[in-house]
Write an enzyme that holds these catalytic residues in place. Structure first.
Site, PDB file in Angstrom:
ATOM      1  CG  HIS B 209      13.671  54.848   1.133  1.00  0.00           C
ATOM      2  ND1 HIS B 209      13.305  54.680   2.456  1.00  0.00           N
ATOM      3  CD2 HIS B 209      13.308  56.112   0.795  1.00  0.00           C
ATOM      4  CE1 HIS B 209      12.748  55.800   2.892  1.00  0.00           C
ATOM      5  NE2 HIS B 209      12.742  56.674   1.911  1.00  0.00           N
ATOM      6  CG  ASP B 210      10.990  57.804  -1.425  1.00  0.00           C
ATOM      7  OD1 ASP B 210      10.463  57.116  -0.546  1.00  0.00           O
ATOM      8  OD2 ASP B 210      11.409  58.969  -1.234  1.00  0.00           O
ATOM      9  CG  ASN B 256       5.462  53.092   5.177  1.00  0.00           C
ATOM     10  OD1 ASN B 256       4.235  53.046   5.026  1.00  0.00           O
ATOM     11  ND2 ASN B 256       6.111  54.222   5.335  1.00  0.00           N
ATOM     12  CD  GLN B 260       3.192  56.216   3.242  1.00  0.00           C
ATOM     13  OE1 GLN B 260       4.196  56.369   3.919  1.00  0.00           O
ATOM     14  NE2 GLN B 260       2.229  57.117   3.183  1.00  0.00           N
TER      15      GLN B 260
END
Lengths: 299, 299
Positions: B209-210, B256, B260
């Site tokens: 997911h990053d 988010n 981020q």
């Protein structure tokens, strides 16, 4: 609370942790003009048209729109041309700039001023005072000097106050029979220094909560002196329960008074005491069940 | 939604506006050590003793404690000596530092890092990229370089990840029969540059997911190459519904990821496609009903 199920998976703690994410999604959709564009368009739109119309990235806008759907601030319809988004009724009424009940201005004040001050909540609790100095580099000795530190900030704050009034004003004014009072003065401005004109009814809407007890007494004494015999004062404030156990919204606003002002939210008994110390009597209290309640005192 | 009552008084809008106040009250009570002090004391305490024990103002602490009571994170008892506060069971388990299920570290990461980044949510949506540069003055081209910008930040982030694992780990690992796999490798570190050792099962917990699709494919191909025949890969992620209409928590986490990282939350079909493109097959998906779900692919 405290059931085995809650202890296995702490739903309320996850929900409280996500609180600021939810606030910011709503504030940001307002700020970017999502609800205004959808109202003006008069028909559901795909995410790329919304992104283009608001000069935003398609990838970021798509995710923002989907989060708004999850929060029920938007509705989505799957069609052959893909997902089409439209406002829910509540968004049309409260989140568009042009609606008479628009909360747009208070949201912008919350998002761009209050949110930043609350970064320093721990400092406010440690020190017992507001955090304008840390948040904005302006002296915290004069909270309204800080709030009104520029014309733009003052207008933002005042427009925000009007937003709240548009949803709570009617209930507060209907709380008592105010028809005997023909001369009504809505207190505002630099009331500690300016003279207060004679009138029959003074409305102090969310004024006393900004100040400590001494300043409240000083102001009420000044109002009492100016008030015509048989007149009165109407306080519009969010009332705490007598044991301060709730309502939770009012407890949160009292924390905000700590972070932003010299004041606090109070119980009906505390307001009655302040009114009595200034000479007012026959005090009546009316809870509206909404954000703001009403306390009436007579001279 | 949309009922006359909702339109007269927009309860959900008030609730969403207050979301960040609620988050910050809980985070601040954790940060100041309120729950730890009450656990250690072993008996209910008055607000002035709590304020003194934590070197905080009595006035600020009293209001913070009352707000925690309103949020059911504390309980209060009125006695002859005044109000006495104690932890609720859920606070003892999740909000004290010493509890095995403590969420303290993730809260501090949320309160002091994520909260600040989210001040720039509107910019993230406009630009379609993360906001480390605006929030912390560090380059956003390497999000983990930014997250790990100091040893302290890295430890905060990792301790936070462990907090989440303590409440979701068991469900995720119980999602499939993993007993056939005896050699398990939990992927972490600088996995784009370091070599990946041979193993039977690779766990990729909140890693994909990053990253964007290209980087995910690149990483999964590397894992596939290292993986023993008959082995597999277990993805631990929060899954979006196929039409992206929810769950709302996952939509918020996807926002988010925008603020981020370079990534996003995905649907089960999207993860399956990424796995298949790297050569994995026999894909199974298990939703846990909690924060994190599980996807298993086999070589």
């Amino acid at each position: 609370m405290g059931s085995t199920e809650d202890l296995d998976y702490p739903q309320i703690i996850v929900q409280y942790s996500n609180g600021f994410l939810i606030s910011k999604v709503m504030f940001t959709a307002c700020e970017l003009g999502v609800f205004d564009l959808l109202l003006e368009s008069g028909k559901p739109l795909p995410s790329d048209a919304i992104a283009a119309g608001l000069s935003a990235s398609t990838m970021g806008m798509k995710r923002l729109l989907d989060a708004c759907v999850g929060l029920k601030l938007l509705a989505v319809e799957m069609t052959q041309e893909g997902a089409l988004y439209r406002n829910t009724e509540i968004s049309n009424v409260y989140l568009t700039k042009s609606s008479p009940k628009s909360q747009y201005h208070i949201m912008m004040y919350y998002s761009n001023t209050v949110y930043l001050c609350w970064q320093y909540l721990a400092d406010a609790v440690r020190e017992g005072r507001n955090q304008y100095e840390r948040a904005f580099g302006v002296s915290s000795k004069d909270p309204f000097g800080a709030m009104y530190r520029s014309d733009e900030e003052m207008l933002k704050f005042m427009a925000g106050q009007n937003s709240v009034w548009s949803i709570c004003g009617r209930d507060v004014l209907a709380a008592f029979d105010l028809s005997p009072f023909t001369q009504i003065y809505d207190l505002g401005g630099d009331f500690f220094n300016d003279s207060i004109p004679a009138a029959e009814l003074y409305i102090l809407s969310k004024i006393l909560h900004d100040w400590d007890d001494d300043k409240c007494k000083q102001l009420l004494a000044k109002v009492y002196k100016a008030c015509k015999p048989g007149g009165g004062v109407l306080l519009v404030e969010s009332l705490l329960n007598e044991d301060k156990s709730g309502p939770v919204e009012t407890q949160l606003y009292s924390m905000n008074m700590l972070v932003q002002t010299e004041g606090k939210e109070r119980t009906a008994a505390e307001y009655s005491k302040l009114l009595e110390s200034a000479g007012f009597g026959m005090i009546q209290v009316k809870r509206t069940g909404k954000l703001y309640d009403a306390v009436l005192g007579r001279k």
